[in-house]
Scaffold this active site. Sequence first.
Site, PDB file in Angstrom:
ATOM      1  N   LYS A 246      -9.540 -15.745  -0.927  1.00  0.00           N
ATOM      2  CA  LYS A 246      -9.211 -14.333  -1.000  1.00  0.00           C
ATOM      3  C   LYS A 246      -9.509 -13.872  -2.288  1.00  0.00           C
ATOM      4  CE  LYS A 246      -5.048 -11.396  -1.671  1.00  0.00           C
ATOM      5  NZ  LYS A 246      -3.566 -11.472  -1.368  1.00  0.00           N
ATOM      6  N   ASP A 251      -4.712  -5.822  -6.719  1.00  0.00           N
ATOM      7  CA  ASP A 251      -3.839  -5.389  -5.677  1.00  0.00           C
ATOM      8  C   ASP A 251      -2.690  -4.520  -6.216  1.00  0.00           C
ATOM      9  OD1 ASP A 251      -2.550  -5.449  -3.268  1.00  0.00           O
ATOM     10  OD2 ASP A 251      -1.632  -7.388  -3.440  1.00  0.00           O
ATOM     11  N   LYS A 258       3.060  -1.151  -4.890  1.00  0.00           N
ATOM     12  CA  LYS A 258       3.885  -2.129  -5.906  1.00  0.00           C
ATOM     13  C   LYS A 258       4.441  -1.109  -6.824  1.00  0.00           C
ATOM     14  CE  LYS A 258       1.045  -6.200  -5.323  1.00  0.00           C
ATOM     15  NZ  LYS A 258       2.031  -6.916  -4.459  1.00  0.00           N
ATOM     16  N   ASP A 269      -5.312 -11.684  -8.220  1.00  0.00           N
ATOM     17  CA  ASP A 269      -5.387 -11.687  -6.855  1.00  0.00           C
ATOM     18  C   ASP A 269      -6.680 -12.087  -6.120  1.00  0.00           C
ATOM     19  OD1 ASP A 269      -3.727 -11.601  -4.708  1.00  0.00           O
ATOM     20  OD2 ASP A 269      -3.879  -9.542  -4.069  1.00  0.00           O
ATOM     21  N   ASP A 328       0.368  -3.478   1.663  1.00  0.00           N
ATOM     22  CA  ASP A 328       0.382  -4.562   0.580  1.00  0.00           C
ATOM     23  C   ASP A 328       0.526  -5.997   1.048  1.00  0.00           C
ATOM     24  OD1 ASP A 328       0.666  -5.503  -1.971  1.00  0.00           O
ATOM     25  OD2 ASP A 328       2.664  -5.310  -2.260  1.00  0.00           O
ATOM     26  N   GLU A 330      -2.400  -7.198   2.451  1.00  0.00           N
ATOM     27  CA  GLU A 330      -3.755  -6.997   2.775  1.00  0.00           C
ATOM     28  C   GLU A 330      -4.709  -8.119   2.583  1.00  0.00           C
ATOM     29  OE1 GLU A 330      -2.416  -7.167  -0.285  1.00  0.00           O
ATOM     30  OE2 GLU A 330      -3.945  -8.152  -1.417  1.00  0.00           O
ATOM     31  N   ARG A 332      -4.199 -11.262   3.990  1.00  0.00           N
ATOM     32  CA  ARG A 332      -4.215 -11.540   5.394  1.00  0.00           C
ATOM     33  C   ARG A 332      -5.345 -10.924   6.245  1.00  0.00           C
ATOM     34  NH1 ARG A 332       1.908 -11.163   6.791  1.00  0.00           N
ATOM     35  NH2 ARG A 332       1.840 -11.452   4.400  1.00  0.00           N
TER      36      ARG A 332
HETATM   37  N1  BES Z   1      -1.147 -10.393  -3.781  1.00  0.00           N
HETATM   38  C1  BES Z   1       0.113 -10.265  -3.305  1.00  0.00           C
HETATM   39  C2  BES Z   1       0.939 -11.663  -3.363  1.00  0.00           C
HETATM   40  C3  BES Z   1       1.185 -12.068  -4.586  1.00  0.00           C
HETATM   41  C4  BES Z   1       2.596 -11.761  -5.353  1.00  0.00           C
HETATM   42  C5  BES Z   1       0.576 -13.037  -5.463  1.00  0.00           C
HETATM   43  C6  BES Z   1       2.952 -12.209  -6.485  1.00  0.00           C
HETATM   44  C7  BES Z   1       0.935 -13.144  -6.684  1.00  0.00           C
HETATM   45  C8  BES Z   1       2.144 -12.931  -7.288  1.00  0.00           C
HETATM   46  C9  BES Z   1      -0.010 -10.229  -1.626  1.00  0.00           C
HETATM   47  O1  BES Z   1      -1.124  -9.221  -1.441  1.00  0.00           O
HETATM   48  C10 BES Z   1       1.336  -9.322  -1.446  1.00  0.00           C
HETATM   49  O2  BES Z   1       1.388  -8.023  -1.957  1.00  0.00           O
HETATM   50  N2  BES Z   1       2.336  -9.979  -0.500  1.00  0.00           N
HETATM   51  C11 BES Z   1       3.215  -9.191  -0.054  1.00  0.00           C
HETATM   52  C12 BES Z   1       3.308  -9.229   1.450  1.00  0.00           C
HETATM   53  C13 BES Z   1       4.407  -8.633   2.159  1.00  0.00           C
HETATM   54  C14 BES Z   1       4.022  -7.113   2.042  1.00  0.00           C
HETATM   55  C15 BES Z   1       4.573  -9.170   3.419  1.00  0.00           C
HETATM   56  C16 BES Z   1       4.291  -9.755  -0.650  1.00  0.00           C
HETATM   57  O3  BES Z   1       4.513 -11.181  -1.036  1.00  0.00           O
HETATM   58  O4  BES Z   1       5.238  -9.092  -1.164  1.00  0.00           O
HETATM   59 ZN    ZN Z   2      -2.565  -9.354  -2.532  1.00  0.00          ZN
HETATM   60 MN    MN Z   3      -0.709  -7.145  -1.557  1.00  0.00          MN
END
Ligand code: BES
Ligand code: ZN
Ligand code: MN
Length: 483
Positions: A246, A251, A258, A269, A328, A330, A332
């Site tokens: 990835k 992000d 966020k 990220d 968010d 993204e 996947r």
């Molecule tokens: N890049 C984030 C995940 C992340 C969170 C990485 C904290 C490192 C530290 C990912 O893109 C994300 O935002 N995931 C969301 C998914 C949700 C919207 C289903 C999450 O984990 O909140």
């Molecule tokens: Zn992310």
């Molecule tokens: Mn995200």
Amino acid sequence: MKLTAVRTAPAGTDAVAVAVAPETLADLKKQWKLTDAALAATGFAGNADQVSLFETSKGLLIAVGVGEIAAVNNKRARRFGALAVRAAGRLKKIALDRGALSKMEDQTDAVQAISEGVILGSYSFSEYRSKPSKPTLTNVALLNCTVKVEKDALTRGIAIGEAQNWARTLVNRPGGDLTPAALANEARAMARREGLTIKVLNLAQIQRLGLGGLLGVNRGSTQEPRFVEITYAPPRPKGTLALVGKGITFDSGGLSIKTGEGMMTMKMDMGGAAAVLGCFSAIKAVAPKCKVVGYIPMTDNMSDGDATRPGDVLKIRNGTTVEVLNTDAEGRLILADALSLAVEAKPDAIIDLATLTGAVEIALGGKIAAIMSNNGPWQDQVLTAAGKAGERMWPLPLPVDYRTYLDSDVADLRNISRSRGGGTITAGLFLEAFVPASIPWAHLDIAGTAWSDADDADVSKGGTGYGVRLLLKLAADFEPPKK
Ligand code: BES
Ligand code: ZN
Ligand code: MN
């Protein structure tokens, strides 16, 4: 800093660091003429991670505890190397005596791990300091290292440590500087240096390929996306391994934005991309017999007047349509395109690494990644390599009855679960939908492990380079798994 293999300590050595177990404490005392009083004053007993400095008649001694002999392993050896260079402080030249670690069964393993530890322990990221502090340590010499296989192990450890440090640096670079184009340029320069084949796709080429997930995430950005495909191909390869990483260079969450706090570390990220690139940067040092192909989608995730909106539907490379209900989620989306491309090439196995869900850190904390797989033997192969490389991970299931949580009212899939819990698992299930059951695939959620909030021996605050050692070991030992 130069790390070399020597027989005896070179002239001008400022200190010798010795690996000490409780069982070898008596030897240490005798060899260095240490008094009970001196030992008692520090409390040094050879316990794991204890470090004490002693002024002796034979010079400065850095005693590094490695714990009981029965339990010494690669991890202890790596930590010894890292703790020794950290303890060296303002010294210029030190020597390492593997001491209690010479009781490890495989001394080439021990030497490689010590060497990795030395390189990892001396890492610092100072690109953004106006007055970067110069490292004082110029020479580290591993004593009693004269056998060819051990010298080779030392060299391999240096290459692996440097690869991991490079991955850390990529993660540590700010998202405003390490744009998708900049990351792709780093990949290109590395591939050229290493004599690897690389394809860097620009926006027009990504559009032509129909990478709708990558384009949908990129829609809110003024930065062009990139897609990198990088190949290591030995003569008469024994199977093909596909690595997917990835590469979200920042992000923000997109329109599903966020919080300020949640964004503070989001330059990390692209930790999955960094791990894959780091692996390729040292792949010739481990010379796998299999072909290895990396697939790395790169974009940032920004918000803008024409960014992808919640409710928009994207078409992934393989034709699957996805309703984006949270911009968010993204990672996947871009991984779906990358996995589709990997699958088209029919590799013998796929592994992806992604900072995919905050939930994985809730589940396993910051030092253990989650592994999910559609194939037991392949998962076992990854776990074995991880154990040998000293990268911690733990399996999560991919239960079929959870798949309905990803059913969309309008498209083939939705990009977030209908159910509240199990966010790491439902993200894994989403990715699984892009890989046929006939291709062994494993997914590592490294959202917790790609970044560290604290220094700890071979780990330092910021990017960790998690995954580089695992991928190199996995490629080196690769056996095409049974389907
Ligand atoms: N890049 C984030 C995940 C992340 C969170 C990485 C904290 C490192 C530290 C990912 O893109 C994300 O935002 N995931 C969301 C998914 C949700 C919207 C289903 C999450 O984990 O909140
Ligand atoms: Zn992310
Ligand atoms: Mn995200």
